[in-house]
Design an enzyme around this catalytic site. Sequence first.
Site, PDB file in Angstrom:
ATOM      1  N   MET A   1      42.307  37.980  65.019  1.00 47.84           N
ATOM      2  CA  MET A   1      43.490  38.426  65.758  1.00 47.84           C
ATOM      3  C   MET A   1      43.404  37.812  67.147  1.00 47.84           C
ATOM      4  O   MET A   1      42.586  38.250  67.972  1.00 47.84           O
ATOM      5  CB  MET A   1      43.534  39.950  65.847  1.00 47.84           C
ATOM      6  CG  MET A   1      43.415  40.650  64.509  1.00 47.84           C
ATOM      7  SD  MET A   1      44.862  40.431  63.443  1.00 47.84           S
ATOM      8  CE  MET A   1      44.091  39.854  61.927  1.00 47.84           C
TER       9      MET A   1
ATOM     10  N   LYS B   1      59.406  34.064  56.649  1.00 46.30           N
ATOM     11  CA  LYS B   1      59.452  35.305  55.874  1.00 46.30           C
ATOM     12  C   LYS B   1      60.115  36.418  56.666  1.00 46.30           C
ATOM     13  O   LYS B   1      59.788  36.644  57.838  1.00 46.30           O
ATOM     14  CB  LYS B   1      58.032  35.754  55.515  1.00 46.30           C
ATOM     15  CG  LYS B   1      57.976  37.011  54.659  1.00 46.30           C
ATOM     16  CD  LYS B   1      56.681  37.768  54.834  1.00 46.30           C
ATOM     17  CE  LYS B   1      56.637  38.534  56.127  1.00 46.30           C
ATOM     18  NZ  LYS B   1      57.591  39.680  56.190  1.00 46.30           N
TER      19      LYS B   1
ATOM     20  N   LYS C   1      71.625   6.263  89.116  1.00 46.80           N
ATOM     21  CA  LYS C   1      72.885   6.909  89.484  1.00 46.80           C
ATOM     22  C   LYS C   1      73.226   6.791  90.970  1.00 46.80           C
ATOM     23  O   LYS C   1      74.396   6.883  91.348  1.00 46.80           O
ATOM     24  CB  LYS C   1      72.825   8.398  89.095  1.00 46.80           C
ATOM     25  CG  LYS C   1      72.811   8.658  87.599  1.00 46.80           C
ATOM     26  CD  LYS C   1      74.159   8.397  86.969  1.00 46.80           C
ATOM     27  CE  LYS C   1      74.210   8.872  85.530  1.00 46.80           C
ATOM     28  NZ  LYS C   1      75.517   8.604  84.895  1.00 46.80           N
TER      29      LYS C   1
ATOM     30  N   CYS D   1      54.432  42.752  57.870  1.00 45.38           N
ATOM     31  CA  CYS D   1      53.592  41.824  58.627  1.00 45.38           C
ATOM     32  C   CYS D   1      52.378  41.393  57.804  1.00 45.38           C
ATOM     33  O   CYS D   1      51.974  40.223  57.828  1.00 45.38           O
ATOM     34  CB  CYS D   1      53.127  42.480  59.929  1.00 45.38           C
ATOM     35  SG  CYS D   1      54.474  43.156  60.934  1.00 45.38           S
TER      36      CYS D   1
END
Length: 520
Positions: A285, A361, A46, A442
């Site tokens: 977790m 979901k 450019k 959940c």
Amino acid sequence: MGEKDVNYSVYLVTDSTPAILGDKDICQVVEAAVRGGVTCVQYRHKTSDTGVLVQTARRLHAVTQKYNVPLLINDRVDVALAVGCEGVHIGQDDLDIESARSMLGHDKIIGVTVSNAAETAAACKGGADYLGIGTVFATPTKENTKSIIGVDGLQQILAQMAQMKSTVKTVCIGGINASNVSRVMWQSSVPEKKLDGVAVVSAIMAAVDPEASARQLGQLVTALPPFAKHVGMTKITQSTPPTELAPEIIKAVARLKPLSHNMTNLVVQNFAANVALCVGASPIMANYGEEARDLAQLGGALVINMGTVTPEGLENYAKALKAYNAVGGPVVFDPVGAGATAVRRAATKRILGSGYIDVLKGNRSEILSCLPGGSTVQQRGVDSADGDMNTPELVPALVELATLRKNIVVMTGKADYVTDGAGVYKIENGHEYLGMVTGTGCCLGTTISGMVAAWPSDKLAATIAGLLLYNIAAEFAAGRLDVNGPGTFVPAFLDELYNIRLATSQGDFAWLSHAKVERL
């Protein structure tokens, strides 16, 4: 060379800035890339003056002619004419296509940058030979994030072109590299239109070995991404009961004990871990995205539960999603509260754009917020909106969403709806106590994750199995004499999840007689 002769599969856009090219010679980089399989080259600079542009373009054209690869010039029709190369690429702020065509003639290639429906329609009508669609992903050189359209925006443009019955070729541009090219090619496609290639910049221009990078991209452009292996495959048909595979799937979970990697909030973690154990899965977790690469290797599934939205959390979700996509591990996404705030709607869009989701979901408001263009339904907290009813009128929207995203969509409510875009199933099991205990939605995602991890070859059947197990266990628990309300329901619910899993493993499928599921 005419447009019909051009292979756009690996389209290189040059970048001469020191940050990308470094001290390398642009012609040497381009020649190496063409040797590696680049099929089209666009020279873009450019800030250079006309004399330098023409000089460099002539050198590049000598290289591309040797390999019978077209060279296009970004914006500058005058440079293209001076060099005698194969065409130009023009942006929305450059020369209009009609003027460019009148100057170049009809035998030259003209490509046009587009990022929305109006630009797409105008370029196709104006006679563009191909469209450069983007910007798909943010890049270090693209600071204007308003122009980022994502895979969703890319797919919408392809759908528009399919509807127009346009035969104009297409490439996408913006942040395309080896880590996402297969996903973008596969995920953006619509039934009658798909990309003809990808335009890449730094993935080749900044590479240590441009030839090897180009070769890898050429292979990935046509490769099916790992997660797409079983998409659209199901043994459930109009003549096959949707419950038929449920016992085998539940037994597989008990036998394999697949990992259920949950990225969820602290409020739900203990409950979700216990639900996973009761259905036979092995829970972890782990909200830190850096762990996902190792965890994804263990053959389980990922659950992204958008309970708490923070910038750090979104980064971790994206890293985990990328890790599971890379190995084809199933991903369940619960866009909690997606319809409640602008922040959550933006977070949902970002997660969906960061990778492939196997099972989406949510309740009515959450699912509608995932549709292209979003939803005007306002959600209150993590619950469904007032007057939230799952009605037959919503079924076409669910089918559209599953078809576009190529995944399983589950919309929960008084009745649950499940679709893979081909078949739609209504499940009327469950109990109102599920709506009175925090985290039950959940934990349904956790249950489904165990099913799809153990039975990845048929995620529709696995998802239905998870819904039936979960909802029938709730009915059994609520009917027990020792259950007097939501507080006593929770431990009884865990017991019944375990009891159904144990009975099924021992060949007792009597619980399935309570299933209320029909194909719509």
